[in-house]
Design an enzyme around this catalytic site. Structure first.
Site, mmCIF file in Angstrom:
data_model
loop_
_atom_site.group_PDB
_atom_site.id
_atom_site.type_symbol
_atom_site.label_atom_id
_atom_site.label_comp_id
_atom_site.label_asym_id
_atom_site.label_seq_id
_atom_site.Cartn_x
_atom_site.Cartn_y
_atom_site.Cartn_z
ATOM 1 C CD GLU A 1 -3.008 -0.503 -0.388
ATOM 2 O OE1 GLU A 1 -3.633 0.385 -0.137
ATOM 3 O OE2 GLU A 1 -3.213 -1.956 -0.943
ATOM 4 C CD1 TRP B 1 -0.993 -0.413 -3.261
ATOM 5 C CD2 TRP B 1 -2.214 1.163 -5.928
ATOM 6 N NE1 TRP B 1 -2.080 -1.654 -5.098
ATOM 7 C CE2 TRP B 1 -2.198 -0.936 -6.465
ATOM 8 C CE3 TRP B 1 -2.184 1.270 -6.901
ATOM 9 C CZ2 TRP B 1 -3.021 -0.939 -7.207
ATOM 10 C CZ3 TRP B 1 -3.070 1.504 -8.205
ATOM 11 C CH2 TRP B 1 -3.050 0.174 -8.211
ATOM 12 C CD1 TRP C 1 -18.054 13.309 -17.873
ATOM 13 C CD2 TRP C 1 -18.864 11.781 -16.733
ATOM 14 N NE1 TRP C 1 -16.948 12.430 -18.013
ATOM 15 C CE2 TRP C 1 -17.169 11.625 -17.743
ATOM 16 C CE3 TRP C 1 -19.634 10.664 -16.164
ATOM 17 C CZ2 TRP C 1 -16.970 10.290 -16.599
ATOM 18 C CZ3 TRP C 1 -18.400 10.312 -15.853
ATOM 19 C CH2 TRP C 1 -17.104 8.943 -16.188
ATOM 20 C CG ASN D 1 -8.243 2.870 2.073
ATOM 21 O OD1 ASN D 1 -8.513 4.534 2.282
ATOM 22 N ND2 ASN D 1 -6.893 3.139 2.171
ATOM 23 C CD1 TRP E 1 -13.168 10.652 -14.723
ATOM 24 C CD2 TRP E 1 -11.822 12.086 -13.472
ATOM 25 N NE1 TRP E 1 -12.244 11.665 -15.521
ATOM 26 C CE2 TRP E 1 -10.958 12.267 -14.172
ATOM 27 C CE3 TRP E 1 -11.753 12.475 -11.796
ATOM 28 C CZ2 TRP E 1 -10.026 13.231 -14.235
ATOM 29 C CZ3 TRP E 1 -10.504 13.138 -12.079
ATOM 30 C CH2 TRP E 1 -9.608 13.516 -13.877
ATOM 31 C CD1 TRP F 1 -11.184 10.622 -6.705
ATOM 32 C CD2 TRP F 1 -13.618 9.892 -7.569
ATOM 33 N NE1 TRP F 1 -12.546 10.355 -5.608
ATOM 34 C CE2 TRP F 1 -13.903 10.725 -6.181
ATOM 35 C CE3 TRP F 1 -14.334 9.764 -8.081
ATOM 36 C CZ2 TRP F 1 -14.886 10.213 -5.920
ATOM 37 C CZ3 TRP F 1 -15.600 10.240 -8.001
ATOM 38 C CH2 TRP F 1 -15.928 9.948 -6.699
#
Length: 434
Positions: A259, A262, A290, A325, A343, A366
């Site tokens: 993590e 990441w 959208w 998360n 987004w 996102w």
């Protein structure tokens, strides 16, 4: 007040121990003047009770008090545009060099270039150092020099590189006696900044062996206390990445370590592809039409969609500045795919609310949820909000904590039908991408 000094500029590194730039500044032959600047370019768009500003201010006062009590020094705290603050510093002090740590975000890069030019004109050196990551910029790239855009090979290369360099701790704390002897440097309270104290507090972080060993088994269940709450502390540098990584390395389970990688993966993506702040990494995704229904966006923000796990997550965010998360992935997917809302709208709302807001990770996650980013979920993967409850909150403990009216007539009906919304999403994405 003409006195030859080196300046250390605190930014995203609010600690006195294991601070690379501070270590380097204190290694010189001149006293070090520590400064922090509340940047008006950043502050002007924030709510007046922003919890992050309260957290920053409190942390700075803690550091300032320690410098005064233990070293007869202090911390100079300013508000304004950094280039103007530095003009005033150059006029007030005989500054020989400025030290700070790297910042990788687009605005920060532009800001630092302005400071570099100003200091260059004045004949003052500007030294910056890697501190908030283990690897930066081009340090972990493909063999041909191109950046990685898929996490797993990046992670493997990252770990190979780490075996070569290991972990270096910078013992800045032992050198603090070299801070300038001056206990009356400028200070600002929250009111001076135009802010009021937030009712939301940033919780302390947890890096215990038990949590890290169990992280893989507990991190997906929002009702459990299975996460570290480390995010805000890495974001503002109240703990060093090297401290966090050293704890992760003590565990045989590599999930927590992964993590942390990441985080660096998304940072190097933002470094190499700064346009992704407001444009899709996969350009064809900017063709999506959208719906961007503002009334539906308001329901999503308030946690009134009728989908309990989505709503619990949004209410947790609004109340505490934090969201689990696993739930973040669901609420992001729901906004982009069930409601077909851009987004960027969701990213901006998270930026306003999250205590651990980090531009690179927020944008990266996102875009992952929307399908438009690096290593993204395929557009046809659409989370089912009901089966997510069965998997991760079967007893509905998390839902009931954040939605006291759940199961009563006061709780709203589902704002969209899952199956119909899924079909609408697939048709919209196909029309844009084919």
């Amino acid at each position: 007040m003409s006195k030859a000094v080196h300046v250390f500029w605190f930014r995203r590194d609010l600690r006195l121990e294991d601070n690379r730039g501070l270590f380097e500044a204190l290694s010189g032959d001149l006293p070090v003047l520590p400064v922090f600047i509340f940047d008006t370019e950043i502050l002007e768009d924030l709510p007046r009770d922003d919890a992050r500003v309260t957290f920053l201010h409190d942390r700075l006062q803690e550091m300032r008090s320690r410098m005064q009590e233990q070293y007869g020094s202090s911390l100079a705290i300013y508000q304004g545009k950094p280039v103007e603050v530095f003009r005033n510093l150059l006029a007030s002090w005989e500054v020989r060099a400025v030290y700070t740590n790297h910042d990788y975000e687009p605005y920060a890069r532009k800001r630092d270039e302005q400071i570099r030019e100003l200091l260059k004109e004045a004949g003052v050196a500007f030294h910056t150092f890697k501190d908030q990551v283990i690897f930066e910029k081009d340090e972990v790239v493909k063999d041909d020099g191109d950046p990685y855009v898929v996490y797993t090979p990046y992670m493997r290369k990252w770990k190979e590189a780490f075996k070569e360099v290991g972990l270096t701790v910078f013992d800045s704390g032992s050198r603090l006696s070299r801070l300038i002897e001056h206990s009356r440097l400028p200070n600002l309270d929250l009111g001076d900044l135009g802010f009021e104290r937030s009712s939301i507090e940033v919780p302390g972080y947890e890096l215990g062996e038990k949590l890290i060993d169990a992280y893989e088994d507990t991190r997906n269940f929002p009702a459990r206390e299975g996460t570290s709450r480390l995010g805000p502390h890495l974001r503002f540098g109240t703990v060093s990445i090297r401290t966090a990584l050293s704890r992760a390395l003590n565990s045989e389970n590599e999930t927590f370590w992964n993590e942390l990688i990441w985080r660096e993966f998304f940072m190097q993506i933002l470094w190499h592809f700064p346009h992704t702040v407001d444009q899709a990494f996969r350009k064809e995704y900017d063709r999506i039409e959208w719906r961007n229904d503002e009334a539906e966006f308001e329901k999503w923000k308030k946690g009134e969609t009728g989908y309990a796990l989505v709503d619990a997550g949004m209410r947790q965010l609004n109340s505490s500045g934090y969201m689990h998360n696993r739930v973040r992935m669901l609420v992001a997917s729901f906004l982009c795919k069930h409601l077909l809302i851009d987004w960027r709208w969701g990213e901006a709302y998270f930026a306003e609310k999250l205590l651990d807001y980090e531009l690179a990770s927020n944008v990266g996650n996102w875009q992952w949820a929307a399908g438009s980013g690096v290593d993204a979920a395929p557009y046809f993967r659409i989370f089912n909000p009901m089966t997510q409850v069965d998997k991760f909150d079967r007893e509905k403990a998390y839902i009931r904590k954040w939605i006291p009216e759940y199961g009563t007539e006061e709780y709203p009906d589902k704002m969209v039908d899952h199956k119909a919304a899924r079909e609408r999403c697939l048709q919209t994405y196909k029309a844009a991408l084919n």
